[in-house]
Design an enzyme around this catalytic site. Structure first.
Site, PDB file in Angstrom:
ATOM      1  N   ASP A 146       0.590  -1.187   0.125  1.00  0.00           N
ATOM      2  CA  ASP A 146       0.095   0.065  -0.050  1.00  0.00           C
ATOM      3  C   ASP A 146       0.930   1.298   0.084  1.00  0.00           C
ATOM      4  OD1 ASP A 146      -2.095  -1.963   0.450  1.00  0.00           O
ATOM      5  OD2 ASP A 146      -2.212  -1.661   2.318  1.00  0.00           O
ATOM      6  N   ARG A 181     -15.004  -1.461 -25.227  1.00  0.00           N
ATOM      7  CA  ARG A 181     -15.599  -1.644 -23.941  1.00  0.00           C
ATOM      8  C   ARG A 181     -14.942  -0.830 -23.054  1.00  0.00           C
ATOM      9  NH1 ARG A 181     -15.686  -8.039 -23.791  1.00  0.00           N
ATOM     10  NH2 ARG A 181     -18.109  -8.350 -24.170  1.00  0.00           N
TER      11      ARG A 181
HETATM   12  O1  F6P Z   1      -2.339  -4.140   3.414  1.00  0.00           O
HETATM   13  C1  F6P Z   1      -2.192  -5.015   2.498  1.00  0.00           C
HETATM   14  C2  F6P Z   1      -3.531  -5.377   1.575  1.00  0.00           C
HETATM   15  O2  F6P Z   1      -3.328  -6.151   0.666  1.00  0.00           O
HETATM   16  C3  F6P Z   1      -4.550  -4.291   1.305  1.00  0.00           C
HETATM   17  O3  F6P Z   1      -4.067  -3.535   0.176  1.00  0.00           O
HETATM   18  C4  F6P Z   1      -5.728  -4.844   1.463  1.00  0.00           C
HETATM   19  O4  F6P Z   1      -6.727  -4.055   1.748  1.00  0.00           O
HETATM   20  C5  F6P Z   1      -5.574  -5.874   2.520  1.00  0.00           C
HETATM   21  O5  F6P Z   1      -4.243  -6.192   2.697  1.00  0.00           O
HETATM   22  C6  F6P Z   1      -6.371  -7.176   2.253  1.00  0.00           C
HETATM   23  O6  F6P Z   1      -6.163  -8.162   3.214  1.00  0.00           O
HETATM   24  P1  F6P Z   1      -6.437  -9.585   3.292  1.00  0.00           P
HETATM   25  O7  F6P Z   1      -5.344 -10.415   2.566  1.00  0.00           O
HETATM   26  O8  F6P Z   1      -6.334  -9.866   4.798  1.00  0.00           O
HETATM   27  O9  F6P Z   1      -7.633  -9.799   2.646  1.00  0.00           O
END
Ligand code: F6P
Length: 370
Positions: A146, A181
């Site tokens: 992130d 599309r």
């Molecule tokens: O923080 C990393 C991340 O991949 C985010 O981008 C995402 O919202 C979250 O973790 C998803 O988490 P999980 O794999 O627990 O669903």
């Protein structure tokens, strides 16, 4: 022969939160110099879960050899093991939140650790900060696709995720143009838009929607219709999972009390695609890239950054500079106090150069303000 190691003898490494490419490269970057300096290294399994439950294994040189390019983490990870917010299920299946931090400290002492290198995102750094206040020596390494940790110019894992998004958008371009599309791609990023911004910019998306810039539905419809009228009979919309329509809210897929962050985002891609299809009558499809962004081998950039982070973290430990997190500042690795690192989330600013560059080449952020 034992080299100078500041008197520390035994360190632990753990990987917390969601995995990402580059974790193994950091583990290798920590363990190889540590062994070289005569330290013994233990790998704590499944993040803080292993610290609380006493699960760890000795890491020898052979264990960290050949893992530079391997995705995931050889130690396992978890986003459910916050020692201060430990979910305990009773016989009725009800979840009770309890504090297991004393068990974490007890295991740290029992394993005779002089320091733990905690590799993780903001959740891991918050927990590390609290454990440090209880007397544990911790050095942090900032990880997350992130890229939302303000104290470092970049986290490792982000570049690899952006690479996956870019490739996916390239692929969507060819099928979008063949079928005339609109293609919507939902990418991760939690409460920030770095992945969508960088992936969208690199992939040449026509519209980028991010949480920091709430978007207007009309601006989105206008952009795809305008492109169509200009003879560009396809459009690519790159939407961050946390993107927010003006006056609306983030789309939450589900909540889970056991997770360090109970909120699981997801669903905005489908919503955007359905609304465009309905309101513009342009045929629209959506793709949710999901965990493909977290899997696989790290990019060269992430391998280099991870190796620099790992080797800098063990240097800090050997200098007994505990309670600090390594950080990228410009081209150099420095360090910041973990308590300062968690103070602020790194958000995309409207005047970020990447936003300005995207707008200058005609990309829309779903607002008339840019
Ligand atoms: O923080 C990393 C991340 O991949 C985010 O981008 C995402 O919202 C979250 O973790 C998803 O988490 P999980 O794999 O627990 O669903």
């Amino acid at each position: 022969m034992t080299k100078r190691n500041g008197g520390i003898k035994r360190i632990g490494i753990l990987t917390g939160g969601g995995d990402c490419p580059g974790l193994n490269a950091v583990i290798r970057g920590v363990a190889k110099p540590a062994h070289d300096h005569g330290l013994s290294v233990i790998g704590i399994l499944d993040g803080f879960e292993g610290l609380v439950e006493g699960r760890a294994k000795e890491l020898y040189n052979k264990d960290v050899s050949g893992i530079l390019a391997r995705g995931g983490t050889i130690l396992g990870s978890s986003n459910k093991g916050d020692p201060f917010h430990w979910p305990e299920e009773d016989h009725n299946g009800d979840i009770k939140i309890v504090d297991r931090s004393k068990a974490a400290v007890k295991n740290y002492m029992g394993w005779n650790l002089d320091c733990v290198i905690a590799i993780g995102g903001d959740g891991t750094m918050h927990i590390s900060n609290k454990l440090a206040q209880m007397g544990m020596n911790i050095v942090g390494v900032p990880k997350t696709i992130d890229n939302d940790i303000d104290a470092t110019d970049q986290t490792f894992g982000h570049d690899s995720a952006v690479y996956v998004v870019t490739e996916a958008i390239d692929r969507l371009h060819t099928t979008a143009s063949s079928h005339h599309r609109v293609m919507v791609i939902e990418v991760m990023g939690r409460y920030t838009g770095w992945i969508a911004l960088h992936g969208g910019l690199a992939g040449g998306a026509d519209i980028i929607l991010i949480p920091e810039i709430p978007f207007s539905w009309d601006a989105v419809y206008d952009k795809v219709v305008e492109r169509n009228m200009m003879g560009k009979r396809f459009s690519i919309v790159c939407v961050a999972e946390g993107a927010i329509p003006l006056g609306g809210e983030m789309v939450i897929k589900k909540t889970d009390k056991k997770r360090t962050d109970p909120i699981q985002l997801g669903g905005i891609g489908k919503l955007v695609a359905d609304k465009i299809d309905e309101n513009t009558k342009l045929e629209t499809r959506y793709t949710v890239l999901g965990h493909l962004q977290r899997g696989g081998s790290p990019t060269p950039y992430d391998r280099i950054l991870s190796t620099k982070f790992g080797t800098s973290a063990i240097e800090l430990a050997m200098k007994k500079k505990f309670g600090r997190m390594v950080a990228l500042k410009g081209m150099e690795i420095s360090s910041v106090k973990i308590e300062d690192a968690i103070a602020k989330q790194k958000l995309v600013k409207k005047n970020d150069q990447a936003v300005r560059a995207a707008a200058a080449v005609g990309m829309s952020f779903g607002t008339k303000d840019l």
